[in-house]
Design an enzyme around this catalytic site. Structure first.
Site, short mmCIF file in Angstrom:
data_model
loop_
_atom_site.label_atom_id
_atom_site.label_comp_id
_atom_site.label_asym_id
_atom_site.label_seq_id
_atom_site.Cartn_x
_atom_site.Cartn_y
_atom_site.Cartn_z
N ILE A 248 0.91 -1.15 0.00
CA ILE A 248 0.00 0.00 0.00
C ILE A 248 0.95 1.20 0.00
O ILE A 248 1.52 1.55 1.04
CB ILE A 248 -0.93 0.00 1.23
CG1 ILE A 248 -1.83 -1.24 1.21
CG2 ILE A 248 -1.78 1.26 1.25
CD1 ILE A 248 -2.79 -1.35 2.39
N PRO A 249 1.15 1.83 -1.16
CA PRO A 249 2.33 2.68 -1.35
C PRO A 249 2.20 4.10 -0.78
O PRO A 249 2.18 5.09 -1.51
CB PRO A 249 2.48 2.70 -2.87
CG PRO A 249 1.08 2.55 -3.38
CD PRO A 249 0.38 1.65 -2.40
N CYS A 250 2.16 4.19 0.54
CA CYS A 250 2.11 5.51 1.18
C CYS A 250 3.39 6.30 0.91
O CYS A 250 3.41 7.52 1.04
CB CYS A 250 1.85 5.37 2.68
SG CYS A 250 3.00 4.30 3.54
N HIS A 251 4.46 5.60 0.48
CA HIS A 251 5.72 6.29 0.16
C HIS A 251 5.58 7.17 -1.08
O HIS A 251 6.42 8.03 -1.33
CB HIS A 251 6.86 5.28 -0.04
CG HIS A 251 6.60 4.28 -1.13
ND1 HIS A 251 5.91 3.11 -0.92
CD2 HIS A 251 6.93 4.29 -2.46
CE1 HIS A 251 5.83 2.43 -2.06
NE2 HIS A 251 6.44 3.13 -3.00
N ARG A 252 4.51 6.98 -1.86
CA ARG A 252 4.32 7.77 -3.09
C ARG A 252 3.56 9.07 -2.84
O ARG A 252 3.26 9.79 -3.78
CB ARG A 252 3.60 6.93 -4.15
CG ARG A 252 4.42 5.73 -4.63
CD ARG A 252 3.69 4.84 -5.61
NE ARG A 252 4.40 3.57 -5.76
CZ ARG A 252 3.85 2.44 -6.18
NH1 ARG A 252 2.57 2.43 -6.53
NH2 ARG A 252 4.56 1.34 -6.27
#
Length: 283
Positions: A248-252
């Site tokens: 779940i790409p919260c880094h984006r």
């Protein structure tokens, strides 16, 4: 628990920090290698094997000007997908990860009756803890510099605190192989995640899944995409409470001024993941 790959990743993080701090004077490869206590030859090989590109090229992905331009490209892509409607949206995104949430009853029971198999594994971004249920991957966290396996495990057990836990390295190793395939990524299997959160958090996490690899978005864009444009603080909180790193790409999600901002598993790791993803997109 210390592993060679984890030590190598820490060297890469240290190099990224050094390159950023001394960006204006463009340090030589030998200076960066000296900073991380390896030979220039070994450092060049280590970094290029990890990122697929040189350290200097990698750092260009993390400049504010580049990220601002990337934000606009991502906005255009997402708006085009939404304008084309839901049927083509899935083709545009080709979602790699699908999401299922606990039922309201399970949410109230805090995970009672859920069996979680877990394991600790090397990844391109250091050591991680992976938790898996029969309904999908339910936890993924990267161990921080000052964190040991006991602390990491405690955080997972706090989140799923009425569940039953069992360590199964072989089972979770197979999932790690799917998340980070060693060879052709086009053959990568789709993955399913199983989350526990409020309705609002789940909406935000679903929105995160629609950000393509190598792209970035803002908290404002996420808020607008879930038809709640004023809820910036709540969106930020939901992004920060994501318990399945990378997938779940919260880094984006970055700030609208192009600054990367905070990350639950260390800001430098966020830079590492974003730069690594952009390198793999051949930008």
């Amino acid at each position: 628990m210390t592993h060679d790959n984890d030590i190598n990743y820490r060297r890469i993080e240290q190099a990224i920090r050094y390159l950023e701090e001394h960006f204006k004077r463009q340090p030589e490869l030998s200076q960066v290698a000296d900073e991380v206590s390896v030979s220039p030859f070994h450092f060049q090989r280590l970094f290029t094997e990890w990122a697929g590109i040189s350290p200097k090229r990698f750092l260009q992905f993390l400049t504010i000007d580049f990220l601002k331009a990337r934000l606009q490209e991502s906005r255009n892509l997402i708006e085009a997908a939404e304008a084309a409607g839901l049927s083509s949206q899935s083709r545009v995104y080709d979602l790699f990860t699908t999401l299922e949430a606990v039922t309201p009853q399970e949410y109230k029971q805090h995970g009672t009756g859920i069996q979680i198999e877990y394991g600790f594994h090397e990844t391109p971004f250091g050591l991680c803890l992976l938790g898996v249920t029969a309904r999908g991957i339910c936890w993924m966290s990267f161990l921080q510099a000052d964190e040991d396996v006991t602390q990491a495990l405690h955080a997972m057990k706090e989140h799923w605190h009425n569940s039953v836990f069992h360590q199964d390295q072989e089972l979770t190793k197979a999932f790690i192989g799917q998340i980070f395939p060693a060879k052709d990524r086009s053959q990568q299997k789709k993955l399913h995640v199983f989350v526990k959160g409020t309705n609002f958090q789940i909406k935000v996490w679903e929105a995160l899944l629609r950000i393509p690899e190598g792209h970035v978005t803002t908290y404002q864009q996420i808020a607008s995409s879930i038809s709640n444009p004023q809820a910036l603080q709540a969106v930020g909180s939901a992004v920060g409470s994501n318990h399945i790193a990378y997938l779940i790409p919260c880094h984006r999600v970055i700030r609208k001024d192009g600054v990367l901002g905070e990350y639950r598993w260390e800001p430098t790791r966020k830079k590492s993941i974003l730069g690594w993803e952009m390198a793999r997109q051949g930008l």
